[in-house]
Design an enzyme around this catalytic site. Structure first.
Site, PDB file in Angstrom:
ATOM      1  N   CYS A  38     -15.986   1.876 -13.469  1.00 36.10           N
ATOM      2  CA  CYS A  38     -16.301   3.281 -13.187  1.00 36.10           C
ATOM      3  C   CYS A  38     -15.029   4.119 -13.293  1.00 36.10           C
ATOM      4  O   CYS A  38     -14.598   4.781 -12.354  1.00 36.10           O
ATOM      5  CB  CYS A  38     -16.938   3.406 -11.806  1.00 36.10           C
ATOM      6  SG  CYS A  38     -17.820   4.970 -11.564  1.00 36.10           S
ATOM      7  N   CYS A  43     -20.500   2.756 -18.539  1.00 30.44           N
ATOM      8  CA  CYS A  43     -21.809   2.758 -17.893  1.00 30.44           C
ATOM      9  C   CYS A  43     -22.733   1.653 -18.390  1.00 30.44           C
ATOM     10  O   CYS A  43     -23.527   1.097 -17.622  1.00 30.44           O
ATOM     11  CB  CYS A  43     -22.477   4.121 -18.069  1.00 30.44           C
ATOM     12  SG  CYS A  43     -21.654   5.466 -17.193  1.00 30.44           S
ATOM     13  N   GLU A  79       0.823  -1.201   0.000  1.00 32.05           N
ATOM     14  CA  GLU A  79       0.000   0.000   0.000  1.00 32.05           C
ATOM     15  C   GLU A  79       0.863   1.260   0.000  1.00 32.05           C
ATOM     16  O   GLU A  79       0.510   2.266  -0.628  1.00 32.05           O
ATOM     17  CB  GLU A  79      -0.947  -0.005   1.207  1.00 32.05           C
ATOM     18  CG  GLU A  79      -1.957  -1.138   1.207  1.00 32.05           C
ATOM     19  CD  GLU A  79      -2.845  -1.144  -0.032  1.00 32.05           C
ATOM     20  OE1 GLU A  79      -3.025  -0.065  -0.652  1.00 32.05           O
ATOM     21  OE2 GLU A  79      -3.354  -2.212  -0.388  1.00 32.05           O
ATOM     22  N   CYS A 138     -22.231  -1.475 -16.469  1.00 35.23           N
ATOM     23  CA  CYS A 138     -22.216  -1.317 -15.015  1.00 35.23           C
ATOM     24  C   CYS A 138     -23.476  -1.876 -14.368  1.00 35.23           C
ATOM     25  O   CYS A 138     -24.592  -1.583 -14.803  1.00 35.23           O
ATOM     26  CB  CYS A 138     -22.072   0.165 -14.670  1.00 35.23           C
ATOM     27  SG  CYS A 138     -22.113   0.489 -12.903  1.00 35.23           S
TER      28      CYS A 138
END
Length: 211
Positions: A186, A192, A40, A195
């Protein structure tokens, strides 16, 4: 935005994540807190594929904080160099290793370490320990701001509170799916039509909200 819609999004996302999970070496379930933290820490402002190319070799050379303490800073710089920001990252890791035998297990304590912000702290504890914490990076903020639109708060503190309510008990699975969804669907130029949320996503439903 109703709690029913939030529940629907959470359920749909968990289902989507089962079929679309990206595999990276730091996502293995047996990774230690240190190993997840290193990933991370490196992933900040760095593409995941770039980190994946460096991560195994780095852990082989520096399997614990102790090895970082004993290493010369130039050796550390050279190990990190392909990722960029190598001097900054090496200096921060040396500072952390010189003052800690073990990493803290509280978000606020992790955030006191050099170059560690809220995202790295929460992601480390969620993915290494399963702590029920929200993980917000630019991709996740984009997802929430589109799906929930006007309900998405403006301030960071309120955004964390909003995101916290959405995190289920299976926080690790949910947050990984959320990161993958933001990267694969996204996106800045969203897909879209593909989605699962397009039936209730405010961004998709309202033409005035599209960019």
């Amino acid at each position: 935005m109703s709690s029913e819609t939030q529940h629907r999004f959470r359920t749909n996302l968990l289902e989507w994540g089962k079929e679309n999970r990206r595999e990276y070496p730091w996502r293995q379930l047996d990774r230690t807190l240190y190993e997840v933290f290193i990933a991370e820490f490196f992933l900040t402002q760095t593409p995941a594929d770039n980190v994946a190319a460096v991560y195994p070799g780095f852990l082989e050379r520096f399997p614990t904080l102790e090895e970082i303490t004993e290493a010369g800073e130039q050796e550390l710089v050279e190990a990190i160099e392909p990722l960029g920001f190598q001097n900054m990252r090496a200096e921060a890791l040396k500072q952390i290793a010189s003052t800690h035998d073990h990493l803290p297990i509280e978000p606020e304590a992790l955030m006191e370490l050099p170059r560690v912000g809220r995202y790295v702290a929460n992601a480390t504890l969620c993915f290494a320990r399963g702590d029920r914490l929200p993980v917000l990076d630019r991709n996740v903020e984009r997802v929430y701001s589109r799906v929930f639109r006007d309900a998405w708060p403006e301030t960071e503190a309120d955004q964390l509170t909003f995101a916290q309510r959405l995190v289920p008990d299976e926080a690790r699975v949910y947050n990984l799916a959320l990161l993958d969804f933001g990267a694969l669907v996204c996106r800045t130029e969203p897909l879209c039509e593909q989605c699962f949320a397009n039936k209730y996503c405010v961004y998709f439903q309202g033409s005035a909200g599209r960019t």
